[in-house]
Design a protein around this motif. Sequence first.
Motif, PDB file in Angstrom:
ATOM      1  N   THR A   1       0.070  -2.985  -8.386  1.00 21.20           N
ATOM      2  CA  THR A   1      -0.796  -2.124  -8.981  1.00 21.20           C
ATOM      3  C   THR A   1      -1.647  -1.788  -7.958  1.00 21.20           C
ATOM      4  O   THR A   1      -1.856  -2.606  -7.363  1.00 21.20           O
ATOM      5  CB  THR A   1      -0.848  -1.884 -10.848  1.00 21.20           C
ATOM      6  N   GLN A   2      -2.820  -0.884  -8.545  1.00 24.26           N
ATOM      7  CA  GLN A   2      -3.731  -1.179  -7.399  1.00 24.26           C
ATOM      8  C   GLN A   2      -4.717  -1.305  -7.953  1.00 24.26           C
ATOM      9  O   GLN A   2      -5.380  -2.067  -7.211  1.00 24.26           O
ATOM     10  CB  GLN A   2      -4.366   0.739  -8.055  1.00 24.26           C
TER      11      GLN A   2
ATOM     12  N   LEU B   1       0.671  -1.174  -0.007  1.00 25.55           N
ATOM     13  CA  LEU B   1       0.064   0.206   0.078  1.00 25.55           C
ATOM     14  C   LEU B   1       0.785   0.922  -0.197  1.00 25.55           C
ATOM     15  O   LEU B   1       0.665   2.469  -0.282  1.00 25.55           O
ATOM     16  CB  LEU B   1      -1.198   0.062   1.417  1.00 25.55           C
ATOM     17  N   ASP B   2       1.914   1.234   0.445  1.00 23.02           N
ATOM     18  CA  ASP B   2       2.938   2.640   0.530  1.00 23.02           C
ATOM     19  C   ASP B   2       3.170   2.526  -1.154  1.00 23.02           C
ATOM     20  O   ASP B   2       4.663   2.862  -1.115  1.00 23.02           O
ATOM     21  CB  ASP B   2       4.177   2.363   1.601  1.00 23.02           C
TER      22      ASP B   2
ATOM     23  N   VAL C   1       4.181   4.513 -12.116  1.00 18.97           N
ATOM     24  CA  VAL C   1       5.241   5.256 -11.427  1.00 18.97           C
ATOM     25  C   VAL C   1       6.968   4.895 -12.128  1.00 18.97           C
ATOM     26  O   VAL C   1       7.478   4.708 -12.367  1.00 18.97           O
ATOM     27  CB  VAL C   1       5.016   6.020 -10.459  1.00 18.97           C
ATOM     28  N   ILE C   2       6.455   2.875 -11.194  1.00 20.49           N
ATOM     29  CA  ILE C   2       7.454   1.907 -11.747  1.00 20.49           C
ATOM     30  C   ILE C   2       7.234   0.686 -12.536  1.00 20.49           C
ATOM     31  O   ILE C   2       6.146   0.144 -11.767  1.00 20.49           O
ATOM     32  CB  ILE C   2       8.275   1.871 -10.457  1.00 20.49           C
ATOM     33  N   PRO C   3       7.666   0.624 -13.774  1.00 19.05           N
ATOM     34  CA  PRO C   3       6.460   0.227 -14.486  1.00 19.05           C
ATOM     35  C   PRO C   3       6.884  -1.541 -14.344  1.00 19.05           C
ATOM     36  O   PRO C   3       8.375  -1.733 -14.049  1.00 19.05           O
ATOM     37  CB  PRO C   3       7.650  -0.117 -16.027  1.00 19.05           C
ATOM     38  N   GLY C   4       5.335  -2.618 -14.407  1.00 20.18           N
ATOM     39  CA  GLY C   4       6.269  -3.707 -13.596  1.00 20.18           C
ATOM     40  C   GLY C   4       5.980  -3.907 -12.154  1.00 20.18           C
ATOM     41  O   GLY C   4       5.888  -5.181 -12.271  1.00 20.18           O
TER      42      GLY C   4
ATOM     43  N   VAL D   1       1.015   2.672  -6.425  1.00 18.16           N
ATOM     44  CA  VAL D   1       0.178   3.221  -5.249  1.00 18.16           C
ATOM     45  C   VAL D   1      -0.744   4.146  -4.662  1.00 18.16           C
ATOM     46  O   VAL D   1      -1.704   4.233  -4.712  1.00 18.16           O
ATOM     47  CB  VAL D   1      -0.034   1.842  -4.298  1.00 18.16           C
ATOM     48  N   LYS D   2       0.662   4.524  -4.139  1.00 17.66           N
ATOM     49  CA  LYS D   2       0.065   6.309  -4.062  1.00 17.66           C
ATOM     50  C   LYS D   2      -0.218   6.698  -4.647  1.00 17.66           C
ATOM     51  O   LYS D   2      -1.172   7.667  -4.382  1.00 17.66           O
ATOM     52  CB  LYS D   2       1.428   6.146  -2.596  1.00 17.66           C
ATOM     53  N   GLU D   3       0.731   7.406  -5.479  1.00 17.82           N
ATOM     54  CA  GLU D   3       0.352   7.886  -6.347  1.00 17.82           C
ATOM     55  C   GLU D   3      -0.832   7.799  -7.503  1.00 17.82           C
ATOM     56  O   GLU D   3      -1.303   8.415  -8.343  1.00 17.82           O
ATOM     57  CB  GLU D   3       1.334   7.756  -8.061  1.00 17.82           C
TER      58      GLU D   3
END
Length: 287
Positions: free
Chosen positions: A23-24, A6-7, A17-20, A11-13
């Motif tokens: 994810t949510q 969750l951090d 942000v970081i491919p691969g 997930v936060k954004e």
Amino acid sequence: MTISALDHPNVKEGREVIPGAVTQHFLADIEREYGRNSGVYQSRVLGEFADDADETLVRRSLLLAAADRWESRDLEYLTANEPLVAALDPARYGPDSTVLAIRQGPILRELIAWRRTDTMTTTGRVITELGERGVGPKQTFWIPPEERGWGNASTVTVGGDQVVVDEVGVGGGIVDRLREQNYRVTSYNGGRSPRRPAFANLRAESHWHLRMLLEDRLIALPRDEALFDELAAIRWRATSNGKIQIEPKDDLKNRLGRSPDRADAVVLAFSGWQSRRSRSTATVHWG
């Protein structure tokens, strides 16, 4: 120290942000399939690996609901044109039982159990029980020359109801003998690799498949207290790498005071069946 998914920046954004990476959408899938309170969610999402993470595989309330569906015949309309499927969990001498499960579509029709027979006697008993219930072998028919085209085979093999057998131990000999008798047999070994990477082995995947079918209220079971006791006693846990694992059978036997033979046969019976409405997919391809 634990690191929660969750951090993670993705997930936060709410964006990649970081491919691969996580994810949510992935976290939502885990929550939907396993629940926030499950060991899988706690380990794969929250990064918490508790020593006492064992959980009950199937709640008794789900089993009682499946029995209600069996008695009310709510799912009978789904069995039209569905073949009978037999699943065998074999035992030899000793206290364990050989159990034969008969399924038609989403409905477990019957459980037949017996004890203390050798491999050949068990095979003969299986063939007798199958015949009495209309589960038959493949049939080969000769085609007269005038009825077959040029170059076509002179015989055709049709039919044959599916029989799935746990091949571990004495099951291997039963598989061979049933095939000699022209039955369409699928051998099952719970130690094999699963189809989906979320599971430790095929045994875990097959048990989880049954759990999903029960949670989605897609199958019906006869009201069998011995079966329900066995299924409700099975525990699972998430391993350190987040895979679902069913407790060792010996641990379950020690707690139950007997082998979960009826439960094993039912898991086998439903391992190759799925519904279009289910969140789970079949774990065994009927051969």
